[in-house]
Motif scaffolding. Structure first.
Motif, PDB file in Angstrom:
ATOM      1  N   LEU A 100       0.823  -1.212   0.000  1.00 58.00           N
ATOM      2  CA  LEU A 100       0.000   0.000   0.000  1.00 58.00           C
ATOM      3  C   LEU A 100       0.859   1.264   0.000  1.00 58.00           C
ATOM      4  N   LYS A 101       1.985   1.203   0.693  1.00 57.05           N
ATOM      5  CA  LYS A 101       2.815   2.402   0.840  1.00 57.05           C
ATOM      6  C   LYS A 101       3.795   2.605  -0.314  1.00 57.05           C
ATOM      7  N   PHE A 102       4.196   1.523  -0.950  1.00 56.99           N
ATOM      8  CA  PHE A 102       5.251   1.664  -1.946  1.00 56.99           C
ATOM      9  C   PHE A 102       4.855   1.240  -3.358  1.00 56.99           C
ATOM     10  N   ILE A 103       4.078   0.181  -3.493  1.00 55.04           N
ATOM     11  CA  ILE A 103       3.748  -0.307  -4.831  1.00 55.04           C
ATOM     12  C   ILE A 103       2.545   0.424  -5.419  1.00 55.04           C
ATOM     13  N   LEU A 104       1.489   0.595  -4.614  1.00 51.29           N
ATOM     14  CA  LEU A 104       0.280   1.245  -5.145  1.00 51.29           C
ATOM     15  C   LEU A 104       0.531   2.669  -5.638  1.00 51.29           C
ATOM     16  N   PRO A 105       1.277   3.523  -4.905  1.00 53.07           N
ATOM     17  CA  PRO A 105       1.506   4.874  -5.431  1.00 53.07           C
ATOM     18  C   PRO A 105       2.206   4.874  -6.784  1.00 53.07           C
ATOM     19  N   VAL A 106       3.162   3.957  -6.968  1.00 51.59           N
ATOM     20  CA  VAL A 106       3.873   3.883  -8.250  1.00 51.59           C
ATOM     21  C   VAL A 106       2.931   3.392  -9.342  1.00 51.59           C
ATOM     22  N   ALA A 144      -6.074   7.687  -9.546  1.00 45.55           N
ATOM     23  CA  ALA A 144      -5.740   8.787  -8.636  1.00 45.55           C
ATOM     24  C   ALA A 144      -5.898   8.359  -7.188  1.00 45.55           C
ATOM     25  N   GLY A 145      -6.916   7.526  -6.922  1.00 45.35           N
ATOM     26  CA  GLY A 145      -7.089   7.003  -5.572  1.00 45.35           C
ATOM     27  C   GLY A 145      -5.920   6.143  -5.135  1.00 45.35           C
ATOM     28  N   LEU A 146      -5.397   5.326  -6.049  1.00 46.57           N
ATOM     29  CA  LEU A 146      -4.216   4.536  -5.733  1.00 46.57           C
ATOM     30  C   LEU A 146      -3.025   5.437  -5.444  1.00 46.57           C
ATOM     31  N   THR A 147      -2.870   6.463  -6.274  1.00 44.94           N
ATOM     32  CA  THR A 147      -1.726   7.366  -6.128  1.00 44.94           C
ATOM     33  C   THR A 147      -1.762   8.110  -4.793  1.00 44.94           C
ATOM     34  N   LEU A 148      -2.968   8.357  -4.269  1.00 42.51           N
ATOM     35  CA  LEU A 148      -3.090   9.075  -2.992  1.00 42.51           C
ATOM     36  C   LEU A 148      -2.444   8.331  -1.831  1.00 42.51           C
ATOM     37  N   HIS A 149      -2.173   7.033  -2.018  1.00 40.61           N
ATOM     38  CA  HIS A 149      -1.483   6.298  -0.962  1.00 40.61           C
ATOM     39  C   HIS A 149      -0.069   6.819  -0.722  1.00 40.61           C
ATOM     40  N   ILE A 150       0.403   7.670  -1.642  1.00 40.90           N
ATOM     41  CA  ILE A 150       1.715   8.276  -1.430  1.00 40.90           C
ATOM     42  C   ILE A 150       1.710   9.184  -0.203  1.00 40.90           C
ATOM     43  N   LEU A 151       0.520   9.614   0.220  1.00 48.77           N
ATOM     44  CA  LEU A 151       0.424  10.406   1.446  1.00 48.77           C
ATOM     45  C   LEU A 151       0.871   9.597   2.657  1.00 48.77           C
ATOM     46  N   LEU A 152       0.660   8.265   2.610  1.00 51.53           N
ATOM     47  CA  LEU A 152       1.171   7.387   3.660  1.00 51.53           C
ATOM     48  C   LEU A 152       2.683   7.236   3.536  1.00 51.53           C
ATOM     49  N   THR A 153       3.149   7.084   2.306  1.00 46.95           N
ATOM     50  CA  THR A 153       4.576   6.894   2.067  1.00 46.95           C
ATOM     51  C   THR A 153       5.375   8.081   2.569  1.00 46.95           C
ATOM     52  N   LEU A 154       4.900   9.288   2.296  1.00 41.92           N
ATOM     53  CA  LEU A 154       5.616  10.514   2.662  1.00 41.92           C
ATOM     54  C   LEU A 154       5.280  10.991   4.075  1.00 41.92           C
ATOM     55  N   ASN A 155       4.438  10.224   4.778  1.00 44.74           N
ATOM     56  CA  ASN A 155       4.021  10.572   6.143  1.00 44.74           C
ATOM     57  C   ASN A 155       3.272  11.898   6.222  1.00 44.74           C
ATOM     58  N   VAL A 156       2.711  12.322   5.092  1.00 48.00           N
ATOM     59  CA  VAL A 156       1.794  13.467   5.143  1.00 48.00           C
ATOM     60  C   VAL A 156       0.587  13.088   5.992  1.00 48.00           C
ATOM     61  N   VAL A 157       0.163  11.835   5.844  1.00 48.13           N
ATOM     62  CA  VAL A 157      -0.832  11.229   6.737  1.00 48.13           C
ATOM     63  C   VAL A 157      -0.067  10.207   7.579  1.00 48.13           C
ATOM     64  N   PRO A 158       0.380  10.579   8.784  1.00 45.26           N
ATOM     65  CA  PRO A 158       1.206   9.672   9.600  1.00 45.26           C
ATOM     66  C   PRO A 158       0.360   8.614  10.296  1.00 45.26           C
ATOM     67  N   LEU A 159       0.028   7.572   9.560  1.00 45.47           N
ATOM     68  CA  LEU A 159      -0.842   6.523  10.071  1.00 45.47           C
ATOM     69  C   LEU A 159      -0.008   5.366  10.601  1.00 45.47           C
ATOM     70  N   ALA A 160      -0.217   5.022  11.868  1.00 39.64           N
ATOM     71  CA  ALA A 160       0.475   3.870  12.444  1.00 39.64           C
ATOM     72  C   ALA A 160      -0.014   2.593  11.777  1.00 39.64           C
ATOM     73  N   TYR A 161       0.883   1.632  11.638  1.00 37.69           N
ATOM     74  CA  TYR A 161       0.470   0.322  11.123  1.00 37.69           C
ATOM     75  C   TYR A 161      -0.698  -0.157  11.976  1.00 37.69           C
ATOM     76  N   HIS A 212       8.730   4.726  14.351  1.00 32.33           N
ATOM     77  CA  HIS A 212       8.628   3.279  14.411  1.00 32.33           C
ATOM     78  C   HIS A 212       7.237   2.731  14.097  1.00 32.33           C
ATOM     79  N   VAL A 213       6.190   3.369  14.610  1.00 30.70           N
ATOM     80  CA  VAL A 213       4.852   2.783  14.485  1.00 30.70           C
ATOM     81  C   VAL A 213       4.359   2.750  13.041  1.00 30.70           C
ATOM     82  N   LEU A 214       5.027   3.469  12.149  1.00 27.82           N
ATOM     83  CA  LEU A 214       4.633   3.471  10.742  1.00 27.82           C
ATOM     84  C   LEU A 214       4.980   2.173  10.036  1.00 27.82           C
TER      85      LEU A 214
END
Length: 295
Positions: free
Chosen positions: A41-47, A81-98, A134-136
């Motif tokens: 979700l964090k690395f493959i979907l945004p690409v 575009a919805g898939l690409t928005l997962h980049i917000l998790l990758t860049l920690n713009v949305v800092p969501l813990a696992y 760490h929690v990411l």
């Protein structure tokens, strides 16, 4: 139903199915499958989403020039575009813990504090506010970074940090499965990073068979070797500033998989880690000053 899928588009249906399955795996399946799904979700979907966005934009332009329907391509574009928005998790713009809770994972372990002196929790706990680095990540979901006064001094001299060269004591009874201390320590606050973990020790715990990892040790100070059996309080080594670290500290975390058999450090399932024999809560949070009992 097949007709509806054809009308909607096979690619759109497949993309939506993949996203739903990945989130189901992360939220309810957990385990190593959940860890891999989270990384996807964090690395493959945004690409994949970014590539799909570019392809669909190009096809929409071509169809528009030819006066052909673009409705289906527009749907594909919005899904991409919805898939690409997962980049917000990758860049920690949305800092969501696992998204897994400590009480839902077993085995957890309660271990001794790894120092004889008063220590400060630099990062630790269950939330992004207390343990953001760490929690990411699934592998380090309940990891700790430990420091001592003075810390965060801004100095490039490691001797200006209280935890530098302090003795690290074994928190558990277990077997050393890996010991490494050949990497040079780097000046604090620099980018001269040689590896992620630096000098390290991996212990397989007698109680659970799971693994305790200790990183950023000082060069040439590890006091044990692979195959040694240790008990709580045994000297393991000294704190250094090796690896990916901004200042001297000890990183410690608990995971299910043998770190020697995982393709990469992040491809593991982190497990809850608690401490006993101190004057604070078993899972101390960021900023907690910890005084261990006299051993």
């Amino acid at each position: 139903m097949v007709r509806n899928i054809r009308k909607f588009g096979y690619l759109s249906s497949l993309m939506m199915l993949v996203v739903v399955l990945l989130w189901i795996t992360v939220l309810w399946v957990h385990g190593l499958a959940g860890a891999y799904a989270w990384l996807a979700l964090k690395f493959i979907l945004p690409v994949a989403g970014g590539i799909s966005v570019m392809v669909n934009v190009l096809l929409i332009l071509l169809k528009s020039l030819r006066n052909k329907p673009i409705a289906l391509r527009m749907v594909n574009l919005f899904i991409a575009a919805g898939l690409t928005l997962h980049i917000l998790l990758t860049l920690n713009v949305v800092p969501l813990a696992y998204p897994v809770k400590a009480h839902s994972l077993h085995p957890s372990v309660t271990v001794k504090w790894p120092f004889a002196e008063q220590t400060v929790v630099g990062w630790g706990g269950d939330s992004t506010s207390d343990n953001l680095p760490h929690v990411l990540w699934p592998s380090e979901r309940w990891a700790y970074d430990l420091v001592m006064e003075p810390y965060d001094t801004g100095s490039t001299d490691p001797e200006d940090y209280g935890i530098w060269d302090r003795e690290v004591l074994s928190p558990v009874s277990g077997t050393v499965i890996a010991a490494y201390d050949d990497e040079a320590d780097i000046p604090p606050g620099t980018e001269e990073i040689l590896s992620m973990e630096g000098n390290y020790l991996y212990l397989q715990m007698d109680e659970t068979g799971t693994y305790l990892l200790l990183n950023h040790l000082k060069k040439d100070t590890v006091a044990v070797k692979a195959g040694d059996h240790v008990k709580p309080g045994d000297l393991l080594g000294h704190v250094g500033n090796s690896g990916s670290t901004s200042e001297p500290h000890l990183h410690i975390h608990h995971q299910r998989q043998n770190p020697l058999k995982t393709p990469a450090p992040i491809l593991a399932e982190g497990l809850p880690l608690y401490f006993e024999g101190t004057d604070v809560e078993p899972m101390p949070l960021k900023g907690t000053v910890v005084t261990p009992d006299q051993r």
